[in-house]
Scaffold this motif. Structure first.
Motif, PDB file in Angstrom:
ATOM      1  N   LEU A   1       0.871  -1.070   0.097  1.00  0.00           N
ATOM      2  CA  LEU A   1      -0.111   0.026  -0.010  1.00  0.00           C
ATOM      3  C   LEU A   1       0.919   1.363  -0.003  1.00  0.00           C
ATOM      4  N   ILE A   2       1.742   1.362   0.792  1.00  0.00           N
ATOM      5  CA  ILE A   2       2.583   2.522   0.952  1.00  0.00           C
ATOM      6  C   ILE A   2       3.582   2.817   0.011  1.00  0.00           C
ATOM      7  N   THR A   3       3.895   1.825  -0.813  1.00  0.00           N
ATOM      8  CA  THR A   3       5.043   1.916  -1.718  1.00  0.00           C
ATOM      9  C   THR A   3       4.187   2.172  -3.221  1.00  0.00           C
ATOM     10  N   GLY A   4       2.851   2.241  -3.126  1.00  0.00           N
ATOM     11  CA  GLY A   4       2.060   2.196  -4.448  1.00  0.00           C
ATOM     12  C   GLY A   4       2.185   1.134  -5.294  1.00  0.00           C
ATOM     13  N   LEU A   5       2.660  -0.131  -4.725  1.00  0.00           N
ATOM     14  CA  LEU A   5       2.728  -1.315  -5.548  1.00  0.00           C
ATOM     15  C   LEU A   5       1.248  -1.764  -5.708  1.00  0.00           C
ATOM     16  N   SER A   6       0.353  -1.714  -5.070  1.00  0.00           N
ATOM     17  CA  SER A   6      -1.080  -2.201  -4.966  1.00  0.00           C
ATOM     18  C   SER A   6      -1.560  -1.430  -6.143  1.00  0.00           C
ATOM     19  N   GLY A   7      -1.384  -0.092  -6.193  1.00  0.00           N
ATOM     20  CA  GLY A   7      -2.007   0.655  -7.128  1.00  0.00           C
ATOM     21  C   GLY A   7      -1.272   0.398  -8.591  1.00  0.00           C
ATOM     22  N   LYS A   8      -0.061   0.267  -8.859  1.00  0.00           N
ATOM     23  CA  LYS A   8       0.406  -0.400 -10.021  1.00  0.00           C
ATOM     24  C   LYS A   8      -0.039  -1.883 -10.525  1.00  0.00           C
ATOM     25  N   PHE A   9      -0.503  -2.685  -9.424  1.00  0.00           N
ATOM     26  CA  PHE A   9      -0.920  -3.861  -9.775  1.00  0.00           C
ATOM     27  C   PHE A   9      -2.349  -3.799 -10.462  1.00  0.00           C
ATOM     28  N   GLN A  10      -3.064  -2.708  -9.844  1.00  0.00           N
ATOM     29  CA  GLN A  10      -4.343  -2.352 -10.334  1.00  0.00           C
ATOM     30  C   GLN A  10      -4.188  -1.784 -11.584  1.00  0.00           C
ATOM     31  N   LYS A  11      -3.581  -0.978 -12.031  1.00  0.00           N
ATOM     32  CA  LYS A  11      -3.181  -0.471 -13.523  1.00  0.00           C
ATOM     33  C   LYS A  11      -3.061  -1.413 -14.469  1.00  0.00           C
TER      34      LYS A  11
ATOM     35  N   ALA B   1      -7.462  -1.502  -2.950  1.00  0.00           N
ATOM     36  CA  ALA B   1      -7.764  -1.586  -1.516  1.00  0.00           C
ATOM     37  C   ALA B   1      -7.769  -2.725  -0.797  1.00  0.00           C
ATOM     38  N   LEU B   2      -7.586  -3.845  -1.778  1.00  0.00           N
ATOM     39  CA  LEU B   2      -7.829  -5.294  -1.263  1.00  0.00           C
ATOM     40  C   LEU B   2      -6.685  -5.556  -0.153  1.00  0.00           C
ATOM     41  N   PRO B   3      -5.632  -5.279  -0.339  1.00  0.00           N
ATOM     42  CA  PRO B   3      -4.458  -5.612   0.672  1.00  0.00           C
ATOM     43  C   PRO B   3      -4.895  -4.801   1.964  1.00  0.00           C
ATOM     44  N   LEU B   4      -5.577  -3.720   2.047  1.00  0.00           N
ATOM     45  CA  LEU B   4      -5.895  -3.274   3.203  1.00  0.00           C
ATOM     46  C   LEU B   4      -6.898  -4.015   3.841  1.00  0.00           C
TER      47      LEU B   4
ATOM     48  N   VAL C   1      -9.512  -8.518 -11.764  1.00  0.00           N
ATOM     49  CA  VAL C   1      -9.645  -9.351 -10.319  1.00  0.00           C
ATOM     50  C   VAL C   1      -8.463 -10.501 -10.120  1.00  0.00           C
ATOM     51  N   ALA C   2      -8.676 -11.383 -11.107  1.00  0.00           N
ATOM     52  CA  ALA C   2      -7.663 -12.456 -11.262  1.00  0.00           C
ATOM     53  C   ALA C   2      -6.487 -11.893 -11.459  1.00  0.00           C
ATOM     54  N   VAL C   3      -6.103 -11.085 -12.604  1.00  0.00           N
ATOM     55  CA  VAL C   3      -4.793 -10.684 -12.578  1.00  0.00           C
ATOM     56  C   VAL C   3      -4.305 -10.020 -11.374  1.00  0.00           C
ATOM     57  N   PHE C   4      -5.177  -8.940 -10.961  1.00  0.00           N
ATOM     58  CA  PHE C   4      -4.541  -8.143  -9.693  1.00  0.00           C
ATOM     59  C   PHE C   4      -3.991  -9.035  -8.597  1.00  0.00           C
ATOM     60  N   TRP C   5      -5.081  -9.827  -8.302  1.00  0.00           N
ATOM     61  CA  TRP C   5      -4.748 -10.739  -7.056  1.00  0.00           C
ATOM     62  C   TRP C   5      -3.450 -11.774  -7.291  1.00  0.00           C
ATOM     63  N   PHE C   6      -3.387 -12.159  -8.751  1.00  0.00           N
ATOM     64  CA  PHE C   6      -2.271 -12.886  -9.160  1.00  0.00           C
ATOM     65  C   PHE C   6      -0.888 -12.340  -8.654  1.00  0.00           C
TER      66      PHE C   6
ATOM     67  N   LEU D   1      -1.570   6.137   1.950  1.00  0.00           N
ATOM     68  CA  LEU D   1      -1.806   4.757   1.368  1.00  0.00           C
ATOM     69  C   LEU D   1      -2.421   4.759  -0.161  1.00  0.00           C
ATOM     70  N   GLN D   2      -2.210   5.662  -0.690  1.00  0.00           N
ATOM     71  CA  GLN D   2      -2.625   5.669  -2.217  1.00  0.00           C
ATOM     72  C   GLN D   2      -3.957   5.051  -2.611  1.00  0.00           C
ATOM     73  N   LEU D   3      -4.839   5.450  -1.820  1.00  0.00           N
ATOM     74  CA  LEU D   3      -6.297   4.866  -2.060  1.00  0.00           C
ATOM     75  C   LEU D   3      -7.411   5.873  -2.071  1.00  0.00           C
ATOM     76  N   ASP D   4      -8.298   5.968  -2.825  1.00  0.00           N
ATOM     77  CA  ASP D   4      -9.264   6.813  -3.067  1.00  0.00           C
ATOM     78  C   ASP D   4     -10.727   6.198  -2.249  1.00  0.00           C
ATOM     79  N   SER D   5     -10.924   4.958  -2.439  1.00  0.00           N
ATOM     80  CA  SER D   5     -12.191   4.467  -1.970  1.00  0.00           C
ATOM     81  C   SER D   5     -12.143   3.031  -1.681  1.00  0.00           C
ATOM     82  N   PRO D   6     -12.707   2.390  -0.963  1.00  0.00           N
ATOM     83  CA  PRO D   6     -12.532   0.872  -0.605  1.00  0.00           C
ATOM     84  C   PRO D   6     -12.881   0.025  -1.758  1.00  0.00           C
TER      85      PRO D   6
END
Length: 421
Positions: A80-90, A330-333, A103-108, A320-325
């Motif tokens: 979350l704090i490094t922004g990797l979660s956001g990069k995985f989402q992109k 936001a899944l890692p959170l 979702v499958a790609v992100f969670w992989f 945390l580089q998050l806008d909404s749940p």
């Protein structure tokens, strides 16, 4: 970001220092003086070397447990704090049009990173068990289990993540309640499938080979009004030297399972005591009580997670580089908070479990009338697993779903079997 990372690393380091001080310098796990020389005293059934190995192995195993428990939370926080979660989402949004595929790609990517960072920690635990001859599993077999764990966990978590994000987006205020309602049939479905679909991926299960012993076990089951036709045996000797038996599944898929190591190391009357104990769980419907308790805790937990996610994103969303749940990022959170709350509630769930285990012990002694066999069984279980009979209080609260061996031996040794009328 650097401040948050530094604080996270420092907090984890200080936590590790506290656990080390508690386990290796503060608590000794020694028996109360009034138990010395009793059947609960490990000096009466363990050799000097076995006592030393038991202390060493238990301390190291407990230390590893307390270090690894928050390790996955730490990984999620770093994502979350490094922004990797956001990069995985992109990456997920850029590679797929359909929601479930995203979702499958992100969670992989989340699962792969988590598994890669956790593998050395798991290997330390495997190496520790090999060093003390608890594990008999070859490395290739251990790696196979790790791969099975990864893909089963990935499949289940992808489904959960997809449903969760959908519910958060659709029911912004009541998504936690909708998620809880859907978790009820899902949990029951998994428990129903586990004995016939999931467990056989790891080990071979088959009806008990010793038919004379099975007949005696089924006689106890008949006295307890349990409609059992088979007792199952599992080839755990390929992986461990320790012993166990358990009840798994629900409904028509319920099974009473004996490890083959238990069959090899215990005498017949000791095995019958263990089987009566497992039948006690069935008779007293502990599985269903456990499900009910889990559902109540998960209801409270999901509500708390919803509140905490909204508060954190509202006040610390930029960091945390998050806008909404409802973001994939936001899944890692969500799973970090679930992990923290689950760990925090473990003393409560363990306390309830210890009560159930004690009542199953009482049921078993009433059914078999052999307290000597019960005492020997617990002594052999402690010996085969190099378990401390009287662990430190913090270890007991967070790790022990069963009463300590000292407790079990003492109330068994002092139990008076009622005379039959």
């Amino acid at each position: 970001m650097r401040r948050w990372l530094t604080a996270a690393v420092l907090g984890y380091f200080l936590y590790g220092l506290f656990i080390y001080w508690y386990l290796f310098l503060s608590s000794d796990g020694s028996l109360p003086q009034y138990l010395e020389g009793t059947p609960a005293d490990p000096k009466t059934f363990l050799t000097g070397r076995e006592l030393l190995l038991s202390e060493e192995y238990s301390r190291k195993k407990d230390f590893l447990f307390f270090l690894t428990a928050p390790f996955e939370w730490f990984i999620y926080l770093v994502l979350l704090i490094t922004g990797l979660s956001g990069k995985f989402q992109k990456w997920a949004e850029g590679t797929a049009r359909y929601f479930i595929v995203r979702v499958a790609v992100f969670w992989f990517w989340v699962s792969l990173l988590t598994a890669a960072l956790s593998l050395p920690v798991h290997y330390i635990g495997y190496g520790l068990a090999k060093e003390y001859h608890i594990s008999t599993q070859p490395f290739s077999s251990w790696m196979k289990d790790q791969l099975i764990d990864f893909w089963i966990g990935y499949a289940i978590m992808t489904l959960l993540a997809a449903v969760l994000v959908f519910l958060i987006r659709k029911y912004k205020r009541r998504w936690w309640l909708a998620a809880w309602i859907l978790s009820i049939p899902f949990s029951l479905f998994l428990m129903f499938l586990q004995p016939v679909l999931l467990d056989p991926l790891y080990n071979d299960f088959y009806p008990l080979k010793d038919k004379e012993l099975e007949a005696k076990i089924l006689q106890i089951a008949e006295r307890a009004d349990i409609p059992a036709e088979h007792v199952y045996e599992v080839n755990m000797s390929e992986k461990t030297s320790s012993m166990n038996a358990y009840v798994t599944g629900i409904g028509s898929n319920s099974r009473i399972v004996l490890w083959d190591t238990t069959l090899q190391k215990l005498k017949e009357n000791e095995i019958l005591f263990i089987m009566a104990h497992e039948m006690g769980h069935y008779v007293m419907k502990h599985i269903y009580v456990g499900i009910a308790g889990y559902l109540l805790l998960s209801l409270a937990g999901l509500f708390l997670v919803k509140q905490l996610m909204e508060w954190l994103i509202s006040f610390r969303g930029k960091r945390l580089q998050l806008d909404s749940p409802g973001q994939l990022a936001a899944l890692p959170l969500f799973f970090l908070l679930i992990g923290v709350l689950s760990f925090a509630s473990s003393p409560l769930t363990n306390a309830v479990s210890r009560m159930q285990e004690k009542s199953a012990d009482m049921y078993a002694i009433e059914m078999t009338g052999d307290k000597e066999a019960a005492v020997r069984t617990f002594q052999e279980l402690a010996k085969s697993g190099l378990s401390r009979v009287n662990p430190p209080e913090l270890v007991k609260q967070f790790r022990y779903a069963h009463p300590t061996m000292a407790e079990r031996i003492m109330y068994m040794d002092g139990w008076t079997v009622p005379e039959e009328e």
